[in-house]
Motif scaffolding. Sequence first.
Motif, PDB file in Angstrom:
ATOM      1  N   GLU A 193       0.789  -1.088  -0.271  1.00 55.29           N
ATOM      2  CA  GLU A 193       0.280   0.104   0.031  1.00 55.29           C
ATOM      3  C   GLU A 193       0.709   1.285  -0.081  1.00 55.29           C
ATOM      4  OE1 GLU A 193      -3.671   0.434   1.256  1.00 55.29           O
ATOM      5  OE2 GLU A 193      -3.545  -1.576   0.044  1.00 55.29           O
ATOM      6  N   LYS A 194       0.239   2.200  -0.425  1.00 50.21           N
ATOM      7  CA  LYS A 194       1.758   3.722  -0.507  1.00 50.21           C
ATOM      8  C   LYS A 194       1.410   4.153   0.037  1.00 50.21           C
ATOM      9  CE  LYS A 194       1.986   3.787  -5.358  1.00 50.21           C
ATOM     10  NZ  LYS A 194       2.181   2.648  -6.238  1.00 50.21           N
ATOM     11  N   LEU A 195      -0.041   4.498   0.914  1.00 54.30           N
ATOM     12  CA  LEU A 195      -1.171   4.896   2.107  1.00 54.30           C
ATOM     13  C   LEU A 195      -0.823   3.896   3.589  1.00 54.30           C
ATOM     14  CD1 LEU A 195      -3.154   7.074  -0.008  1.00 54.30           C
ATOM     15  CD2 LEU A 195      -0.220   7.809   1.078  1.00 54.30           C
ATOM     16  N   TYR A 196      -0.443   4.813   4.373  1.00 53.47           N
ATOM     17  CA  TYR A 196      -1.651   3.988   5.601  1.00 53.47           C
ATOM     18  C   TYR A 196      -2.343   4.795   7.068  1.00 53.47           C
ATOM     19  CZ  TYR A 196       2.457   5.820   8.947  1.00 53.47           C
ATOM     20  OH  TYR A 196       3.051   6.724   9.814  1.00 53.47           O
ATOM     21  N   THR A 197      -3.230   5.024   7.162  1.00 54.66           N
ATOM     22  CA  THR A 197      -3.761   5.254   8.299  1.00 54.66           C
ATOM     23  C   THR A 197      -3.122   5.378   9.889  1.00 54.66           C
ATOM     24  OG1 THR A 197      -5.731   4.826   7.127  1.00 54.66           O
ATOM     25  CG2 THR A 197      -5.886   5.521   9.682  1.00 54.66           C
ATOM     26  N   LEU A 198      -3.140   6.430  10.681  1.00 56.11           N
ATOM     27  CA  LEU A 198      -3.122   6.293  11.851  1.00 56.11           C
ATOM     28  C   LEU A 198      -4.411   6.408  12.982  1.00 56.11           C
ATOM     29  CD1 LEU A 198      -0.187   5.869  13.384  1.00 56.11           C
ATOM     30  CD2 LEU A 198      -0.049   8.467  13.154  1.00 56.11           C
ATOM     31  N   VAL A 199      -4.321   5.661  13.578  1.00 62.33           N
ATOM     32  CA  VAL A 199      -5.661   6.210  14.670  1.00 62.33           C
ATOM     33  C   VAL A 199      -4.660   6.728  15.654  1.00 62.33           C
ATOM     34  CG1 VAL A 199      -7.270   5.308  16.103  1.00 62.33           C
ATOM     35  CG2 VAL A 199      -6.682   4.132  14.032  1.00 62.33           C
ATOM     36  N   GLU A 200      -5.015   7.220  16.184  1.00 64.45           N
ATOM     37  CA  GLU A 200      -4.537   8.364  17.333  1.00 64.45           C
ATOM     38  C   GLU A 200      -5.855   9.026  18.293  1.00 64.45           C
ATOM     39  OE1 GLU A 200      -0.442  10.894  16.257  1.00 64.45           O
ATOM     40  OE2 GLU A 200      -2.281  10.783  14.941  1.00 64.45           O
ATOM     41  N   HIS A 201      -5.274   8.993  19.923  1.00 63.61           N
ATOM     42  CA  HIS A 201      -6.377   8.495  20.419  1.00 63.61           C
ATOM     43  C   HIS A 201      -6.800  10.327  20.791  1.00 63.61           C
ATOM     44  CE1 HIS A 201      -8.059   9.015  24.818  1.00 63.61           C
ATOM     45  NE2 HIS A 201      -9.095   8.863  24.393  1.00 63.61           N
ATOM     46  N   VAL A 202      -7.915  10.529  20.760  1.00 60.37           N
ATOM     47  CA  VAL A 202      -8.279  12.956  21.237  1.00 60.37           C
ATOM     48  C   VAL A 202      -8.975  12.517  22.329  1.00 60.37           C
ATOM     49  CG1 VAL A 202      -9.279  14.669  20.406  1.00 60.37           C
ATOM     50  CG2 VAL A 202      -8.573  13.441  19.258  1.00 60.37           C
ATOM     51  N   GLN A 203      -8.484  13.446  23.397  1.00 60.00           N
ATOM     52  CA  GLN A 203      -9.338  13.315  25.521  1.00 60.00           C
ATOM     53  C   GLN A 203      -9.858  14.583  24.786  1.00 60.00           C
ATOM     54  OE1 GLN A 203      -5.745  13.468  28.169  1.00 60.00           O
ATOM     55  NE2 GLN A 203      -6.698  11.278  28.424  1.00 60.00           N
ATOM     56  N   VAL A 204     -11.353  14.289  25.355  1.00 59.80           N
ATOM     57  CA  VAL A 204     -11.916  14.602  25.129  1.00 59.80           C
ATOM     58  C   VAL A 204     -13.530  14.776  26.968  1.00 59.80           C
ATOM     59  CG1 VAL A 204     -13.000  15.180  22.780  1.00 59.80           C
ATOM     60  CG2 VAL A 204     -13.732  13.263  24.145  1.00 59.80           C
ATOM     61  N   ALA A 205     -13.822  15.903  27.380  1.00 56.97           N
ATOM     62  CA  ALA A 205     -14.587  15.956  28.630  1.00 56.97           C
ATOM     63  C   ALA A 205     -15.305  15.280  28.616  1.00 56.97           C
ATOM     64  CB  ALA A 205     -14.036  17.354  29.241  1.00 56.97           C
ATOM     65  N   SER A 206     -16.573  15.731  27.005  1.00 56.97           N
ATOM     66  CA  SER A 206     -17.678  15.094  26.927  1.00 56.97           C
ATOM     67  C   SER A 206     -17.647  14.714  25.510  1.00 56.97           C
ATOM     68  CB  SER A 206     -18.651  15.824  27.215  1.00 56.97           C
ATOM     69  OG  SER A 206     -19.740  15.263  26.083  1.00 56.97           O
ATOM     70  N   PHE A 207     -18.758  13.988  25.094  1.00 55.12           N
ATOM     71  CA  PHE A 207     -19.215  13.404  23.530  1.00 55.12           C
ATOM     72  C   PHE A 207     -19.685  14.441  22.950  1.00 55.12           C
ATOM     73  CE2 PHE A 207     -16.758   9.737  24.910  1.00 55.12           C
ATOM     74  CZ  PHE A 207     -15.664   9.529  23.763  1.00 55.12           C
ATOM     75  N   LYS A 208     -20.652  15.352  24.032  1.00 61.26           N
ATOM     76  CA  LYS A 208     -21.815  15.364  23.610  1.00 61.26           C
ATOM     77  C   LYS A 208     -22.251  16.738  22.185  1.00 61.26           C
ATOM     78  CE  LYS A 208     -24.979  14.770  26.644  1.00 61.26           C
ATOM     79  NZ  LYS A 208     -25.013  12.663  26.882  1.00 61.26           N
ATOM     80  N   GLY A 209     -22.388  16.349  21.340  1.00 62.26           N
ATOM     81  CA  GLY A 209     -22.668  17.638  20.248  1.00 62.26           C
ATOM     82  C   GLY A 209     -20.798  17.888  19.857  1.00 62.26           C
ATOM     83  N   LEU A 210     -20.264  16.107  19.338  1.00 59.47           N
ATOM     84  CA  LEU A 210     -19.444  16.642  18.558  1.00 59.47           C
ATOM     85  C   LEU A 210     -19.060  15.821  17.499  1.00 59.47           C
ATOM     86  CD1 LEU A 210     -16.257  15.115  21.306  1.00 59.47           C
ATOM     87  CD2 LEU A 210     -16.881  17.832  20.098  1.00 59.47           C
ATOM     88  N   GLU A 211     -18.941  16.488  15.700  1.00 55.94           N
ATOM     89  CA  GLU A 211     -18.867  16.335  14.728  1.00 55.94           C
ATOM     90  C   GLU A 211     -17.879  15.693  14.518  1.00 55.94           C
ATOM     91  OE1 GLU A 211     -20.737  19.343  12.998  1.00 55.94           O
ATOM     92  OE2 GLU A 211     -23.375  18.809  13.986  1.00 55.94           O
ATOM     93  N   THR A 212     -17.779  15.058  12.990  1.00 57.98           N
ATOM     94  CA  THR A 212     -16.588  15.298  12.418  1.00 57.98           C
ATOM     95  C   THR A 212     -16.178  16.317  11.766  1.00 57.98           C
ATOM     96  OG1 THR A 212     -17.673  12.330  11.271  1.00 57.98           O
ATOM     97  CG2 THR A 212     -15.657  13.588  10.070  1.00 57.98           C
ATOM     98  N   GLU A 213     -14.563  16.320  12.006  1.00 54.14           N
ATOM     99  CA  GLU A 213     -13.964  17.672  11.621  1.00 54.14           C
ATOM    100  C   GLU A 213     -12.633  17.034  11.298  1.00 54.14           C
ATOM    101  OE1 GLU A 213     -12.674  19.530  15.400  1.00 54.14           O
ATOM    102  OE2 GLU A 213     -15.418  19.724  16.319  1.00 54.14           O
ATOM    103  N   THR A 214     -12.331  18.266  10.049  1.00 54.69           N
ATOM    104  CA  THR A 214     -11.461  17.898   8.860  1.00 54.69           C
ATOM    105  C   THR A 214     -10.293  18.650  10.268  1.00 54.69           C
ATOM    106  OG1 THR A 214     -12.680  17.192   7.531  1.00 54.69           O
ATOM    107  CG2 THR A 214     -10.464  17.368   6.214  1.00 54.69           C
ATOM    108  N   ILE A 215      -9.483  17.942   9.883  1.00 56.85           N
ATOM    109  CA  ILE A 215      -7.569  19.155  10.441  1.00 56.85           C
ATOM    110  C   ILE A 215      -6.994  19.406   9.774  1.00 56.85           C
ATOM    111  CG2 ILE A 215      -5.902  19.521  12.536  1.00 56.85           C
ATOM    112  CD1 ILE A 215      -9.089  18.687  13.466  1.00 56.85           C
ATOM    113  N   ASP A 216      -7.008  20.514   9.555  1.00 59.85           N
ATOM    114  CA  ASP A 216      -5.095  20.835   8.660  1.00 59.85           C
ATOM    115  C   ASP A 216      -4.148  20.972   9.028  1.00 59.85           C
ATOM    116  OD1 ASP A 216      -8.005  21.912   7.015  1.00 59.85           O
ATOM    117  OD2 ASP A 216      -7.701  24.158   7.963  1.00 59.85           O
ATOM    118  N   ALA A 217      -3.441  20.104   7.692  1.00 61.29           N
ATOM    119  CA  ALA A 217      -1.988  20.026   8.500  1.00 61.29           C
ATOM    120  C   ALA A 217      -1.650  21.397   7.541  1.00 61.29           C
ATOM    121  CB  ALA A 217      -1.685  19.012   6.884  1.00 61.29           C
TER     122      ALA A 217
END
Length: 110
Positions: A86-110
């Motif tokens: 594969e040319k690409l791989y996916t890295l899964v990292e943990h994001v700590q949050v106080a609460s999951f309420k109201g969170l949506e999928t967000e794109t992070i700009d590199a």
Amino acid sequence: KSKPDLVTRDYTIHLAKRTHKTTFKSKTPKAIKEIKKFAENAMGTKDVRISTDVNKFIWSQGVRNPPKRIRVRLSRKRNEDEDADEKLYTLVEHVQVASFKGLETETIDA
């Protein structure tokens, strides 16, 4: 489809619904497999690498009781290894949050 090559997004994965009706002793291992499956689908790469902090967080409550939800940052990265399939791989990292309420999928700009 022309997707941007390297992209990073934050997702909330609802593990409780993915490990429901699973034997106690295989709940947390199944949660890990489901995170891999989720990342594979979301990012479209076969090669998924889970960071140690995600692993520690999932296992923090033992084998029988994985956390209900986890917020993860999925990053599609280029494979440095030249002879990899594969040319690409996916890295899964943990994001700590106080609460999951109201969170949506967000794109992070590199």
